[in-house]
Design a protein around this motif. Structure first.
Motif, PDB file in Angstrom:
ATOM      1  N   ASP A   1       0.887  -1.498  -0.074  1.00  0.00           N
ATOM      2  CA  ASP A   1      -0.056  -0.072  -0.109  1.00  0.00           C
ATOM      3  C   ASP A   1       0.944   1.263  -0.183  1.00  0.00           C
ATOM      4  O   ASP A   1       0.344   1.996  -0.879  1.00  0.00           O
ATOM      5  N   THR A   2       2.025   1.076   0.772  1.00  0.00           N
ATOM      6  CA  THR A   2       2.821   2.079   0.473  1.00  0.00           C
ATOM      7  C   THR A   2       3.572   2.570  -0.382  1.00  0.00           C
ATOM      8  O   THR A   2       3.753   4.201  -0.778  1.00  0.00           O
ATOM      9  N   LEU A   3       3.503   1.826  -1.356  1.00  0.00           N
ATOM     10  CA  LEU A   3       3.815   1.466  -2.753  1.00  0.00           C
ATOM     11  C   LEU A   3       2.583   2.671  -3.585  1.00  0.00           C
ATOM     12  O   LEU A   3       3.137   3.371  -4.680  1.00  0.00           O
ATOM     13  N   LEU A   4       2.176   2.685  -3.444  1.00  0.00           N
ATOM     14  CA  LEU A   4       0.168   3.695  -3.803  1.00  0.00           C
ATOM     15  C   LEU A   4       0.607   4.713  -3.562  1.00  0.00           C
ATOM     16  O   LEU A   4      -0.731   5.464  -3.984  1.00  0.00           O
ATOM     17  N   ARG A   5       0.999   4.732  -1.995  1.00  0.00           N
ATOM     18  CA  ARG A   5       0.268   6.204  -2.010  1.00  0.00           C
ATOM     19  C   ARG A   5       2.146   7.463  -2.287  1.00  0.00           C
ATOM     20  O   ARG A   5       3.106   6.946  -2.556  1.00  0.00           O
ATOM     21  N   GLN A   6       1.518   8.242  -2.357  1.00  0.00           N
ATOM     22  CA  GLN A   6       2.075   9.855  -2.351  1.00  0.00           C
ATOM     23  C   GLN A   6       3.901   9.541  -1.837  1.00  0.00           C
ATOM     24  O   GLN A   6       4.071   9.150  -0.733  1.00  0.00           O
ATOM     25  N   ALA A   7       4.472  10.349  -2.537  1.00  0.00           N
ATOM     26  CA  ALA A   7       6.380  10.232  -2.024  1.00  0.00           C
ATOM     27  C   ALA A   7       6.863  10.953  -2.535  1.00  0.00           C
ATOM     28  O   ALA A   7       5.853  11.406  -3.927  1.00  0.00           O
TER      29      ALA A   7
ATOM     30  N   LEU B   1       5.372  12.623  -6.090  1.00  0.00           N
ATOM     31  CA  LEU B   1       4.854  11.620  -6.850  1.00  0.00           C
ATOM     32  C   LEU B   1       3.489  10.864  -6.258  1.00  0.00           C
ATOM     33  O   LEU B   1       3.632  10.929  -4.837  1.00  0.00           O
ATOM     34  N   LYS B   2       2.331  11.192  -6.904  1.00  0.00           N
ATOM     35  CA  LYS B   2       1.840   9.926  -6.517  1.00  0.00           C
ATOM     36  C   LYS B   2       1.746   8.309  -6.302  1.00  0.00           C
ATOM     37  O   LYS B   2       0.555   8.151  -5.242  1.00  0.00           O
ATOM     38  N   ASN B   3       3.204   7.877  -6.534  1.00  0.00           N
ATOM     39  CA  ASN B   3       3.068   6.870  -5.975  1.00  0.00           C
ATOM     40  C   ASN B   3       4.640   6.484  -6.365  1.00  0.00           C
ATOM     41  O   ASN B   3       5.492   6.982  -7.003  1.00  0.00           O
ATOM     42  N   ARG B   4       5.392   5.350  -5.759  1.00  0.00           N
ATOM     43  CA  ARG B   4       6.878   5.142  -6.258  1.00  0.00           C
ATOM     44  C   ARG B   4       6.678   4.576  -7.607  1.00  0.00           C
ATOM     45  O   ARG B   4       8.032   3.896  -7.502  1.00  0.00           O
ATOM     46  N   ILE B   5       5.935   4.109  -8.382  1.00  0.00           N
ATOM     47  CA  ILE B   5       6.163   3.586  -9.455  1.00  0.00           C
ATOM     48  C   ILE B   5       6.345   4.295 -10.581  1.00  0.00           C
ATOM     49  O   ILE B   5       5.621   5.405 -11.079  1.00  0.00           O
ATOM     50  N   VAL B   6       7.525   3.873 -11.325  1.00  0.00           N
ATOM     51  CA  VAL B   6       7.892   4.848 -12.543  1.00  0.00           C
ATOM     52  C   VAL B   6       7.790   4.607 -13.480  1.00  0.00           C
ATOM     53  O   VAL B   6       8.537   3.388 -14.140  1.00  0.00           O
ATOM     54  N   ARG B   7       7.846   5.661 -14.495  1.00  0.00           N
ATOM     55  CA  ARG B   7       7.628   4.536 -16.066  1.00  0.00           C
ATOM     56  C   ARG B   7       9.777   4.821 -16.149  1.00  0.00           C
ATOM     57  O   ARG B   7       9.503   6.092 -16.685  1.00  0.00           O
ATOM     58  N   SER B   8      10.162   3.980 -16.891  1.00  0.00           N
ATOM     59  CA  SER B   8      11.627   4.152 -16.496  1.00  0.00           C
ATOM     60  C   SER B   8      11.380   4.359 -18.563  1.00  0.00           C
ATOM     61  O   SER B   8      10.626   3.379 -18.890  1.00  0.00           O
ATOM     62  N   ALA B   9      12.520   5.297 -18.869  1.00  0.00           N
ATOM     63  CA  ALA B   9      12.951   5.666 -19.963  1.00  0.00           C
ATOM     64  C   ALA B   9      12.588   4.550 -20.857  1.00  0.00           C
ATOM     65  O   ALA B   9      13.559   3.560 -21.066  1.00  0.00           O
ATOM     66  N   THR B  10      11.721   5.062 -21.608  1.00  0.00           N
ATOM     67  CA  THR B  10      11.514   3.546 -22.684  1.00  0.00           C
ATOM     68  C   THR B  10      11.269   4.070 -24.302  1.00  0.00           C
ATOM     69  O   THR B  10      10.175   5.077 -24.667  1.00  0.00           O
ATOM     70  N   MET B  11      11.967   4.231 -25.569  1.00  0.00           N
ATOM     71  CA  MET B  11      12.476   5.233 -26.354  1.00  0.00           C
ATOM     72  C   MET B  11      11.454   4.070 -26.868  1.00  0.00           C
ATOM     73  O   MET B  11      11.050   2.944 -27.958  1.00  0.00           O
TER      74      MET B  11
ATOM     75  N   GLY C   1      -0.368  11.087 -28.194  1.00  0.00           N
ATOM     76  CA  GLY C   1      -0.941  10.610 -27.381  1.00  0.00           C
ATOM     77  C   GLY C   1      -0.567   8.596 -26.513  1.00  0.00           C
ATOM     78  O   GLY C   1      -1.289   8.547 -25.570  1.00  0.00           O
ATOM     79  N   ARG C   2       0.775   8.564 -27.091  1.00  0.00           N
ATOM     80  CA  ARG C   2       1.434   6.999 -25.934  1.00  0.00           C
ATOM     81  C   ARG C   2       1.847   7.978 -24.663  1.00  0.00           C
ATOM     82  O   ARG C   2       1.631   7.170 -23.116  1.00  0.00           O
ATOM     83  N   TYR C   3       2.712   9.391 -24.117  1.00  0.00           N
ATOM     84  CA  TYR C   3       2.490   9.177 -23.361  1.00  0.00           C
ATOM     85  C   TYR C   3       1.297   9.908 -22.480  1.00  0.00           C
ATOM     86  O   TYR C   3       1.722   9.438 -21.253  1.00  0.00           O
ATOM     87  N   LYS C   4       0.159  10.685 -22.954  1.00  0.00           N
ATOM     88  CA  LYS C   4      -0.653  10.753 -22.437  1.00  0.00           C
ATOM     89  C   LYS C   4      -1.006   9.423 -21.368  1.00  0.00           C
ATOM     90  O   LYS C   4      -1.736   8.954 -20.636  1.00  0.00           O
ATOM     91  N   GLU C   5      -2.150   8.801 -22.209  1.00  0.00           N
ATOM     92  CA  GLU C   5      -2.438   6.995 -22.497  1.00  0.00           C
ATOM     93  C   GLU C   5      -2.013   6.707 -20.696  1.00  0.00           C
ATOM     94  O   GLU C   5      -1.766   5.990 -19.981  1.00  0.00           O
ATOM     95  N   LEU C   6      -0.081   6.490 -21.503  1.00  0.00           N
ATOM     96  CA  LEU C   6       0.524   6.687 -19.941  1.00  0.00           C
ATOM     97  C   LEU C   6       0.255   7.352 -18.675  1.00  0.00           C
ATOM     98  O   LEU C   6       0.314   6.519 -17.125  1.00  0.00           O
ATOM     99  N   ALA C   7       0.174   8.742 -18.502  1.00  0.00           N
ATOM    100  CA  ALA C   7      -0.182   9.194 -17.485  1.00  0.00           C
ATOM    101  C   ALA C   7      -0.916   9.203 -17.339  1.00  0.00           C
ATOM    102  O   ALA C   7      -1.769   9.425 -16.076  1.00  0.00           O
ATOM    103  N   ALA C   8      -2.317   8.791 -17.968  1.00  0.00           N
ATOM    104  CA  ALA C   8      -3.938   8.021 -17.735  1.00  0.00           C
ATOM    105  C   ALA C   8      -3.902   6.718 -16.792  1.00  0.00           C
ATOM    106  O   ALA C   8      -4.338   6.501 -15.559  1.00  0.00           O
ATOM    107  N   GLY C   9      -2.974   6.369 -17.181  1.00  0.00           N
ATOM    108  CA  GLY C   9      -2.290   5.192 -16.137  1.00  0.00           C
ATOM    109  C   GLY C   9      -2.652   4.374 -15.158  1.00  0.00           C
ATOM    110  O   GLY C   9      -2.104   4.028 -14.528  1.00  0.00           O
ATOM    111  N   GLY C  10      -1.716   5.680 -14.515  1.00  0.00           N
ATOM    112  CA  GLY C  10      -1.480   5.975 -12.926  1.00  0.00           C
ATOM    113  C   GLY C  10      -0.324   5.920 -12.652  1.00  0.00           C
ATOM    114  O   GLY C  10       0.195   5.625 -11.525  1.00  0.00           O
ATOM    115  N   VAL C  11       0.750   5.877 -13.392  1.00  0.00           N
ATOM    116  CA  VAL C  11       2.479   5.842 -13.143  1.00  0.00           C
ATOM    117  C   VAL C  11       2.343   6.967 -12.049  1.00  0.00           C
ATOM    118  O   VAL C  11       1.947   7.787 -12.357  1.00  0.00           O
ATOM    119  N   GLY C  12       3.457   7.065 -11.288  1.00  0.00           N
ATOM    120  CA  GLY C  12       4.123   8.181 -10.370  1.00  0.00           C
ATOM    121  C   GLY C  12       4.772   9.355 -10.921  1.00  0.00           C
ATOM    122  O   GLY C  12       4.720  10.737 -10.874  1.00  0.00           O
TER     123      GLY C  12
END
Ligand SMILES: Cc1cc2nc3c(=O)[nH]c(=O)nc-3n(C[C@H](O)[C@H](O)[C@H](O)COP(=O)(O)O)c2cc1C
Ligand code: SF4
Length: 382
Positions: A5-11, A18-28, A45-56
């Motif tokens: 639960d802590t992983l999914l909390r603000q940090a 960040l809203k959670n501790r999950i980072v989208r690592s650099a991906t070309m 559009g791909r970046y929007k999709e990721l942002a909407a998908g919940g990553v911190g």
């Protein structure tokens, strides 16, 4: 509260809230305009999709800081002021979903795209067909102008309103080539028999970046071990991380290996099974975290597939944050899925079919496409 639960909390990681501790690592993802390297609407559009998908946090795929540093066709360029408006639009599109974004800045060096009549630039003169390398040694003045290219790129990132930058020191690109005893045979101040000596270009660059962008968060991504015969090992990588923390890097993302060379340890390994062999650089990340204490945050990346494993790692003090690449190609909304209570691991089977699409167009997951055959709407240009 459980560690999961802590992983999914603000940090706060690397000076970013960040809203959670999950980072989208650099991906070309490819998908930039071929000639200008400007991000296209489809890529945004791909970046929007990721942002909407919940990553911190989103870290972009690597952006080239100068034309000589371009790694592959349709890579995004941050080498020109003219691209700043499009880069700003990309940032704005992601911010609309309340997600911060940092730009990974990079120079491919010896493995850059071949340009007519020019040899690629590297730390030393080298021809190695097995690694796909044919480069000439950079002069000291070229080293200084490359540092300047990175600094200008960082200023452009700031002008585009990015939340920070990540300097790509990993995976066999230029700055990593300088760290390598195989590729860096220089006899001047930018070479030497020790990783700290070979890291001089990196340290000068970090100083320059701090001077030019002030308090903007500066993250780094390292290959903790080169993972190739004769290359530097994880003890060297850990020493390097300690120095980077002393230089006030705000966060150190721990990866490893190189993308060139058939015999090298790869950053994106195949054959990962959730709960069994996840997080292949976890031991090294833990060692780094122990050494640097609270001077910088440590982000672990590489083969993370389940919230349970990340929760265990967090509990054991392996890392402060967790980077995902392929799982978010397969499921851009993975973090929302986990947050909604479905804690099944990522559906990514770590086959690397997506990586082979880098040179052809926008990257997507063919495995998920095949699984959804008949119902799947193909992303543009694939
Ligand atoms: C298609 C693809 C593109 C990648 N592009 C980058 C990149 O631009 N910069 C970078 O540092 N790593 C890049 N990586 C490596 C990932 O960030 C990550 O370190 C690696 O894939 C391991 O994480 P994973 O198991 O979650 O995929 C890429 C990986 C893939 C599969
Ligand atoms: S193609 Fe799909 S399943 Fe295979 S590694 Fe890439 S994201 Fe994962």
């Amino acid at each position: 509260m459980s560690y999961i639960d802590t992983l999914l909390r603000q940090a706060t990681l690397g000076k970013l809230n960040l809203k959670n501790r999950i980072v989208r690592s650099a991906t070309m993802l490819s998908g930039a305009e071929e000639k200008t390297g400007k991000p296209t609407d489809k890529l945004t559009g791909r970046y929007k999709e990721l942002a909407a998908g919940g990553v911190g946090l989103i870290i972009t795929g690597h952006l080239y800081v100068s034309p000589q540093g371009q790694a592959s066709p349709r890579q995004v360029s941050i080498s020109s002021d003219e691209n700043v408006p499009e880069l700003a639009k990309l940032v704005e599109a992601v911010h609309e979903f309340g997600c911060p974004i940092i730009f990974q800045i990079s120079h491919a060096g010896a493995v850059a795209m071949k340009k007519e009549g020019e040899l690629a630039l590297g730390p030393s003169d080298l021809i190695d067909p097995n690694k796909g390398i044919h480069c000439r040694a950079m002069t000291v003045s070229e080293i200084h102008s490359t540092i300047d290219d990175f600094a200008k790129a960082a200023k452009r990132a700031k002008a585009a309103n990015a939340d920070g930058i990540q300097v790509h020191l990993a995976h066999g690109f230029l700055l990593n080539q300088f760290l390598s005893p195989i590729l860096n045979k220089r006899k001047d101040a930018y070479g030497g028999d020790d990783i700290i000596k070979r890291a001089r270009i990196v340290f000068e660059l970090l100083e320059e970046l701090r001077y030019r962008v002030g308090e903007l968060p500066i993250w780094v991504k390292i290959s903790v071990t080169e993972g190739i015969e004769g290359g530097y090992d994880s003890l060297d990588g850990i020493r390097l991380a300690e120095e980077l923390a002393k230089m006030k890097a705000d966060a150190i993302e721990v990866s490893g290996g190189t993308f060139y060379g058939d015999d090298a340890l790869k950053p994106s390994r195949t054959g990962i099974t959730a709960g069994q062999n996840e997080g292949y650089f976890a031991e090294e990340a833990r060692a780094i975290k122990e050494k640097i204490k609270t001077h910088a945050n440590v982000i672990l990346v590489g083969g993370l597939r389940s919230l349970q494993t990340m929760g265990n790692f967090y509990e054991k003090g392996v890392a402060d944050g967790f980077g995902l690449s392929r799982p978010l190609i397969a499921e851009p909304d993975l973090v929302n899925r986990w947050a909604s209570g479905d804690r099944e691991p990522s559906e990514c089977i770590s086959c690397n079919a997506c990586s082979r699409l880098i040179k052809t167009g926008l990257v997507y997951c063919p495995v998920m496409r095949d699984a959804a055959e008949g119902t799947w709407a193909p992303p543009p240009e694939c």
